[in-house]
Write an enzyme that holds these catalytic residues in place. Structure first.
Site, PDB file in Angstrom:
ATOM      1  N   HIS A 105       0.816  -1.222   0.000  1.00  0.00           N
ATOM      2  CA  HIS A 105       0.000   0.000   0.000  1.00  0.00           C
ATOM      3  C   HIS A 105       0.848   1.269   0.000  1.00  0.00           C
ATOM      4  O   HIS A 105       0.300   2.363  -0.147  1.00  0.00           O
ATOM      5  CB  HIS A 105      -0.982   0.002   1.175  1.00  0.00           C
ATOM      6  CG  HIS A 105      -0.319   0.002   2.521  1.00  0.00           C
ATOM      7  ND1 HIS A 105      -0.143  -1.128   3.263  1.00  0.00           N
ATOM      8  CD2 HIS A 105       0.204   1.002   3.248  1.00  0.00           C
ATOM      9  CE1 HIS A 105       0.461  -0.832   4.401  1.00  0.00           C
ATOM     10  NE2 HIS A 105       0.684   0.462   4.413  1.00  0.00           N
ATOM     11  N   SER A 110       4.332   1.521   8.324  1.00  0.00           N
ATOM     12  CA  SER A 110       4.003   0.559   7.276  1.00  0.00           C
ATOM     13  C   SER A 110       5.179   0.342   6.349  1.00  0.00           C
ATOM     14  O   SER A 110       5.791   1.310   5.887  1.00  0.00           O
ATOM     15  CB  SER A 110       2.820   1.086   6.446  1.00  0.00           C
ATOM     16  OG  SER A 110       1.631   0.508   6.866  1.00  0.00           O
TER      17      SER A 110
END
Lengths: 314, 96
Positions: free
Chosen positions: A122, A251
């Site tokens: 992502h 992330s």
């Protein structure tokens, strides 16, 4: 045959690479060769051993399971890394992503080859955050705070525009397949080094302490590197779950182990991607999670590194 | 765990301080939601604005600025009003 469960075994070789339109190469078929461990490098920068590695990291299977944390709830156990000019911290990069519309986001990535930065899928492709592929990503290895670049960016920064991810991430945005990479023109890995990647079964990972280090948005505004560790809580076919404090911006961070108490050689086994909200309720645990380096994921990553010129001598 | 059938809806947002002034380059994170959302962080522009697409569900967004933080709940699924997150000084969550 790899201890990854029936579902995974049946999907061997079914994952394909997808690339953004700026990348010169198209989808790569996964090759059947699956090395268990990829080569790592400490880089040509200082070979001094980081004191942080000795005192902060979790090694082997020793140590108790620390109290559970949600992404950041309760006591915050993260520790800021200040010697980011040393290995392995300098292999970890602050990412500044920009979408086609100019929207900005931050994340974390890490070198897995001279010109290849591994991160979460992502961070390079997201319907929610970019409406598709990111446009550009600034990669800043070993970033150390918000000061003048000459001090806070010990290895400078490079901008990537070529990205790859997994077809199952692009089509479904399934957390189990949330892995991507940034292809760089500059061989910054030669200087800062890169992590070795290892395929380990659930049984082999059981009881290990994992380390997660990245650039959270709530501490240092995404410019400072923070590390946490804890024992692995659970492993499924595709993901590893752990109770390590993390926050948005981390992330894409490396999830690594040290296979024995005496080694300073890290072995990356997963890519951090989700806080507690990403853990299926059926597991009955409160934990953060990361897609694992499974055999077919490692094969894809090997192809990505080869696309960037490969590892020296391989 | 796969992508929902209902497409996400585009939402515009803004981060402001208690006086209503925009907070430039603030960090915005989805800290909880009814569907899994990854641990990426958005950064507002010079006018304190950000945008994202959210799948149907209920989410809590948190903004961090130089002087504090603030949360807001968002129900996504249809085009809604602008999301406004107000940063309040010294309201850092416990343990941060």
């Amino acid at each position: 045959m790899f201890g990854f469960g029936q579902e995974t075994a049946e999907k061997m070789n079914q994952l394909k690479s997808v690339t953004n339109p700026r990348s010169p190469s198209e989808a790569l078929e996964t090759a059947p060769v699956r090395p268990a461990v990829t080569p790592g490098s400490a880089g040509t920068a200082s070979g001094e051993i980081s004191r942080s590695v000795r005192f902060l990291t979790g090694k082997g299977r020793s140590g108790p399971l620390l109290p559970p944390f949600e992404s950041v709830i309760g006591r915050d156990e993260r520790v800021r890394i200040v010697d980011t000019d040393l290995a392995p911290w300098r292999m970890i990069c602050s990412l500044q992503m920009r979408g086609p519309s100019g929207s900005g986001a931050i994340g974390t990535g890490w070198l897995v080859g001279p010109r290849t930065v591994l991160t979460a899928g992502h961070c390079v492709f997201s319907t929610s955050f970019f409406g598709g592929w990111a446009a550009t990503i600034d990669v800043i290895p070993g970033r150390n705070g918000a000061g003048p670049p000459a001090e806070s960016e010990p290895f400078g920064r490079v901008t990537g525009t070529r990205f790859s991810s997994v077809d199952r991430w692009q089509s479904d945005e399934d957390p189990d397949f949330d892995i991507g990479c940034i292809h760089l023109d500059e061989p910054i890995g030669e200087t800062v080094g890169w992590f070795p990647l290892g395929v380990r079964t659930a049984e082999q990972l059981e009881g290990f302490q994992v380390n997660v280090s990245g650039y959270p948005g709530d501490r240092g505004n995404g410019t400072a590197q923070f590390h946490g560790r804890n024992r692995i809580a659970q492993v499924t076919d595709r993901r590893v779950f752990y109770e390590v404090d993390t926050f948005g911006g981390q992330s894409g961070a490396p999830v690594w182990i040290y296979e024995d108490d005496d080694t300073t050689r890290p072995l990356a086994v997963a890519v951090h991607a989700y806080g507690t909200g990403g853990t299926p309720a059926s597991l009955g645990i409160t934990a953060n999670s990361a897609p694992r380096i499974t055999p077919e994921v490692l094969t894809l990553i090997t192809a990505w590194v080869a696309q960037d010129g490969g590892w020296p001598g391989h | 765990m796969a992508r929902p059938l209902t497409p996400p809806t585009q939402r515009a947002g803004r981060v402001v301080d208690t006086s209503g002034r925009p907070v430039p380059y603030a960090i915005v994170v989805i800290v909880s939601g009814s569907v899994p959302m990854p641990e990426i962080a958005l950064r507002t522009d010079a006018d304190g604005r950000f945008g994202l697409r959210l799948p149907p569900g209920i989410f809590t967004l948190r903004a961090h600025g130089p002087d504090g933080s603030g949360d807001t709940a968002v129900e996504a699924g249809t085009a809604g009003d602008e999301i406004v997150i107000t940063i309040t000084p010294q309201t850092v969550a416990e343990g941060e």
